[in-house]
Design a protein around this motif. Sequence first.
Motif, short mmCIF file in Angstrom:
data_model
loop_
_atom_site.label_atom_id
_atom_site.label_comp_id
_atom_site.label_asym_id
_atom_site.label_seq_id
_atom_site.Cartn_x
_atom_site.Cartn_y
_atom_site.Cartn_z
N LEU A 267 0.70 -1.26 0.14
CA LEU A 267 0.14 -0.10 -0.04
C LEU A 267 0.92 1.29 -0.11
O LEU A 267 0.38 2.18 -0.64
N GLY A 268 2.10 1.02 0.58
CA GLY A 268 2.96 2.30 0.90
C GLY A 268 3.47 2.71 -0.59
O GLY A 268 3.22 3.99 -0.92
N TYR A 269 3.66 1.81 -1.65
CA TYR A 269 3.92 2.19 -2.99
C TYR A 269 2.88 2.62 -3.97
O TYR A 269 3.08 3.63 -4.58
N VAL A 270 1.87 1.79 -3.51
CA VAL A 270 0.61 2.05 -4.46
C VAL A 270 0.02 3.61 -4.02
O VAL A 270 -0.39 4.38 -5.03
N GLN A 271 -0.14 3.98 -3.00
CA GLN A 271 -0.56 5.29 -2.66
C GLN A 271 0.41 6.56 -3.17
O GLN A 271 -0.06 7.46 -3.39
N PHE B 50 -7.93 11.48 0.55
CA PHE B 50 -8.00 11.00 1.82
C PHE B 50 -7.48 9.52 1.77
O PHE B 50 -7.70 8.98 0.65
N MET B 51 -7.11 8.94 2.99
CA MET B 51 -7.10 7.61 3.34
C MET B 51 -7.47 7.19 4.20
O MET B 51 -7.67 8.08 5.35
N ALA B 52 -7.99 5.70 4.35
CA ALA B 52 -8.46 5.39 5.76
C ALA B 52 -8.32 3.80 5.67
O ALA B 52 -8.02 3.29 4.58
N CYS B 53 -8.68 3.07 6.75
CA CYS B 53 -8.77 1.67 6.83
C CYS B 53 -10.01 1.23 7.62
O CYS B 53 -10.08 2.02 8.68
N ALA B 54 -10.30 -0.20 7.53
CA ALA B 54 -11.32 -0.55 8.49
C ALA B 54 -10.82 -0.84 9.93
O ALA B 54 -9.63 -1.08 10.03
N PRO B 55 -11.61 -0.61 10.97
CA PRO B 55 -10.91 -0.81 12.22
C PRO B 55 -10.61 -2.47 12.63
O PRO B 55 -9.77 -2.68 13.47
N LEU C 298 -8.47 4.70 -0.48
CA LEU C 298 -8.01 5.97 -0.62
C LEU C 298 -9.02 6.45 -1.85
O LEU C 298 -9.73 5.85 -2.66
N CYS C 299 -9.08 7.99 -1.84
CA CYS C 299 -10.02 8.41 -2.68
C CYS C 299 -9.39 9.69 -3.74
O CYS C 299 -8.30 10.39 -2.87
N GLU C 300 -9.56 10.01 -4.59
CA GLU C 300 -9.05 11.19 -5.23
C GLU C 300 -9.96 12.40 -5.01
O GLU C 300 -10.96 12.26 -4.30
N CYS C 301 -9.33 13.53 -5.43
CA CYS C 301 -10.47 14.78 -5.28
C CYS C 301 -11.93 14.56 -5.93
O CYS C 301 -12.69 15.05 -5.21
N LEU C 302 -11.88 13.79 -7.17
CA LEU C 302 -13.14 13.73 -7.73
C LEU C 302 -13.51 12.23 -8.15
O LEU C 302 -12.62 11.54 -8.49
N ARG C 303 -14.67 11.87 -7.74
CA ARG C 303 -15.17 10.48 -8.37
C ARG C 303 -14.57 9.29 -8.13
O ARG C 303 -15.18 8.39 -7.41
N ARG C 304 -13.28 8.79 -7.87
CA ARG C 304 -12.84 7.73 -7.76
C ARG C 304 -12.25 7.20 -6.50
O ARG C 304 -11.55 8.08 -5.84
N LEU D 68 -17.95 7.23 -8.40
CA LEU D 68 -19.15 7.81 -8.05
C LEU D 68 -19.84 8.54 -9.30
O LEU D 68 -19.50 9.08 -10.06
N GLU D 69 -20.98 8.35 -8.84
CA GLU D 69 -21.94 9.13 -10.12
C GLU D 69 -22.28 10.53 -9.85
O GLU D 69 -23.40 11.02 -9.46
N ALA D 70 -21.16 11.25 -9.75
CA ALA D 70 -21.36 12.60 -9.16
C ALA D 70 -19.83 13.25 -9.82
O ALA D 70 -18.69 12.44 -9.35
N ASN D 71 -19.80 14.52 -9.95
CA ASN D 71 -18.44 15.27 -10.18
C ASN D 71 -18.29 16.22 -9.24
O ASN D 71 -17.40 17.30 -9.47
N ASP D 72 -18.87 16.33 -8.02
CA ASP D 72 -18.88 17.25 -6.90
C ASP D 72 -17.46 16.59 -6.21
O ASP D 72 -17.39 15.68 -6.02
N PRO D 73 -16.74 17.58 -5.78
CA PRO D 73 -15.48 17.59 -4.96
C PRO D 73 -15.91 16.68 -3.68
O PRO D 73 -16.95 16.54 -2.97
N ILE D 74 -14.86 15.81 -3.21
CA ILE D 74 -14.99 14.89 -2.13
C ILE D 74 -14.62 15.70 -1.00
O ILE D 74 -13.57 16.13 -0.99
#
Length: 310
Positions: A213-217, A225-230, A237-243, A277-283
């Motif tokens: 994950l270190g290299y992929v991110q 943003f990045m996060a993980c399950a408890p 992780l997510c990009e600024c828009l959509r993915r 995501l079915e939206a183009n709004d900023p995350i």
Amino acid sequence: DPLYYWQQTEDDVTVTVNIPQDITKDDIKVHFSPDKISVVLKDQPPVMEGELYSSVDHESCTWIIRENKSLEISLLKKNEGPRWPELIVGDTRGEFIMDSSQFSEITESLMHLTSEVMNPDPEKENPPCNAQELEECDAFLEDNASLCRFDGDTLKVTHIINLGSNQYLFSVVVDPKEMPCFCLRHDVDALLWQPHSDQPENMWEHIATFNALGYVQASKQDKKFMACAPDYSYAALCECLRRVFIYRQPTPLATVLYNRKEGRQVGQVAKQLVATLEANDPILGFQATNERLFVLTTKTLFLIKVNSGN
């Protein structure tokens, strides 16, 4: 879930398709050509159809039905040696499985870039890490980042740790009774650490590892943003828009796969999922639970179900 799984060696490609119990040999139509493949089960839409990444010896290609009701297709590469980055051009419905020998081969080729100890001998002519060999995505601004511990009564710093190349990635609450965990990059992996304020002798505990994950991110230049399950079952992780990119820990396979080179059964694989995501709004927000991933945009709160649960 993937419609098919595929493996490869320098000489051939093996594809495994899980077929329904009521499908017989007469219901399966497989067509090979030097550059294309088509697989149809009964009157259903094609499971596989399209242009292959590279040419094959179509007259030597075969397929069989295994006892566990899976269709196994063998493709003989026309050009031996080069690895295929994808099976069918533009088709994302399948999943590539890397066997242990290939993983060991890649690890061995990267061994000269890593060391088990941090800067063991700075006087050597060949240092353990040469900055000239780093890729662009490995460069980050937190070169001088430090981890500090403050005493709550005196408000003075009691511990300072220079993170160096261990880039800070994200924080997450695993246990409400404990301090938030923090995730650091260690070489190509990402390690999750749990601070213990009541254990001065064992203040930082390693509780989980997310392989690669270190290299992929680092390659995701637009990540926000990045996060993980408890329960550490996945990281995202997510990009600024959509993915949104979801990286699941290794889990047992429902379909039986074999390493043709070693004759060994592959029991577990780690999956990567991409949600658009079915939206183009900023995350604006990103939160992971054990079963679901919440993504907040300026207009909508999206819920992505990652693991099965109540």
